[in-house]
Design an enzyme around this catalytic site. Structure first.
Site, PDB file in Angstrom:
ATOM      1  N   GLU A  40       9.748  -4.676  36.745  1.00  0.00           N
ATOM      2  CA  GLU A  40       8.501  -4.219  36.131  1.00  0.00           C
ATOM      3  C   GLU A  40       7.653  -3.482  37.172  1.00  0.00           C
ATOM      4  OE1 GLU A  40       5.991  -7.452  34.819  1.00  0.00           O
ATOM      5  OE2 GLU A  40       5.064  -6.216  33.260  1.00  0.00           O
ATOM      6  N   LYS A 109       6.286  -2.968  26.355  1.00  0.00           N
ATOM      7  CA  LYS A 109       5.948  -4.402  26.428  1.00  0.00           C
ATOM      8  C   LYS A 109       5.076  -4.775  25.235  1.00  0.00           C
ATOM      9  CE  LYS A 109       4.211  -7.656  29.977  1.00  0.00           C
ATOM     10  NZ  LYS A 109       3.692  -7.670  31.374  1.00  0.00           N
ATOM     11  N   CYS A 150       8.837  -8.949  31.105  1.00  0.00           N
ATOM     12  CA  CYS A 150       8.015 -10.030  31.669  1.00  0.00           C
ATOM     13  C   CYS A 150       7.446 -11.008  30.641  1.00  0.00           C
ATOM     14  CB  CYS A 150       6.898  -9.431  32.521  1.00  0.00           C
ATOM     15  SG  CYS A 150       6.237 -10.622  33.716  1.00  0.00           S
TER      16      CYS A 150
END
Lengths: 268, 268
Positions: A40, A109, A150
């Site tokens: 990331e 995301k 994440c």
């Protein structure tokens, strides 16, 4: 399926961060590497208030470089994530490139990271970023892969959906920190692999004492039985690992979890 | 909320198995104990082909004893599980009793255990048992609790549903074995607690060298941050542990996971 992962020490200098990826591929013998995996925010510091300064479009300069590297080295790239500008918004997005250099998809995301642990860590991506709204499963010559970023990994619903859509390897570019990392990173990644009987490939930046956000490091690859195949430390590292994809069917035959779901019972 | 767990060595003698529970409560100072927790199939061996021989109705002799013990000792009992006869079927069922001795609910194991790991372990509950079809969340004076049994815990959908229905403590009477136990038991239990930010209380029988099924033991209690509060070994043990229920809201404020769900995105 051979994977090369970079756990880079990310600095404030974007061109230096990108050059590090280019140099890795020059130095490594890449002829038998199938996937390069980056973490990331591999091209800029993980500092929410700076994402806008570093943001660029997809395609844009960073994906142009990744495209060239994918084609020069004949490999897929799961391009960690970068701040993606789109219209007036910024997303935390992971571009995926195939060995011809084509962008075959990107994951934005979905779940933005919010933590408020006084005295330990406070962070709120939602003030600076817009969240995606789509699960990402992409076809490759190794079968379908899933990509999430994440905080997304904290939601088993998302990863279950990816597995049901046929993902055999789930890539999770991430940047856990020194509070949530030691507490949650490994058991959660292992459990996602155990529940879905897929490989899980999770990358992190290296810890950088100079940055305000202390990344946990510990890039991790887990097999479909939940065994850790490789785990990095906290510093800058490159890792290579071979995934035996036959292991997926072997484990699914052993414990037919995905055939035993009872969706009619679940209240979610 | 104080919990007393028994990790008993279960034998083929049902009356001996029941007497062990009675004796535990006689020997322990139970005045400050709020919940007694027993493991899966605490009154008979975990051998699928014998479940029918040991099966009884609920209410029946085993729950009559548990009812008396709950009321004599003024505590809740999560009655592990027993083979429950109902009509022509046998279920793997966990009765829950309140401190007046009333059966306030029962969970019938939904996901029946099937494993086919040649050379390690083979087991198929579905040949001998019927599966339940309802999530179990019960009100107590400590708030709502969830109950599921063993293989049920492998399905994050079920536990998420329990958490969304308000469960603050999830009880998991179980009997993992010496193959799946070392590989999966602890990371999966920790992750259920981490994902749902609830306490997880998972009991197991002790290992018994004389029985064909080798239980893993390792009864485990995890807090909402994923920390292991107590873990048994493989042998017969009793465990006591205090749950600080305020920890649930503290952790949920720290990481607002349950407020960040995006059901509109999940494909499940």
């Amino acid at each position: 399926m051979k994977i090369l992962m970079l756990q880079p020490k990310v600095t404030e200098d974007k061109s230096e961060n990108l050059a590090k990826v280019e140099k890795l591929l020059e130095d490594e013998k890449t002829t038998d590497v199938d996937f390069l995996v980056l973490p990331e925010m591999f091209n800029c510091p993980y500092e929410a208030e700076k994402f806008d300064d570093y943001a660029e479009e997809i395609p844009g300069p960073t994906t142009d470089l990744l495209s060239r590297l994918a084609s020069d080295h004949d490999l897929y790239i799961v391009g960690g994530s970068i701040p993606e500008r789109s219209g007036g918004d910024v997303y935390n997005s992971s571009p995926v490139l195939d060995p011809t250099g084509k962008i075959i998809g990107k994951h934005r995301k979905i779940h933005l990271f919010q933590v408020n642990y006084p005295g330990k860590i406070q962070f709120d991506e939602s003030k600076y970023l817009k969240g995606g709204n789509e699960q990402t499963v992409l076809e490759t010559k190794f079968g379908a892969i899933g990509v999430a970023i994440c905080y997304d990994l904290r939601f088993p619903e998302l990863l279950r959906g990816m597995a049901k859509a046929g993902s055999r390897v789930i890539f999770l570019p991430a940047a856990f920190n020194t509070t949530t990392g030691p507490a949650h990173w490994k058991p959660v990644l292992r459990t996602r692999a155990i529940d879905n009987q897929t490989f899980v490939v999770a990358g992190s930046p290296a810890r950088n004492r100079e940055s305000s956000y202390k990344a946990y490091g510990h890039s991790l690859v887990v097999d479909p039985w939940g065994e850790v195949l490789i785990e990095a430390g906290a510093g800058e590292e490159k890792l290579t690992v071979e995934l035996d994809l036959d292991k997926i069917d072997e484990v699914r035959k052993r414990l037919p979890l995905l055939d035993s779901l009872k969706p009619e019972v679940y209240s979610t």
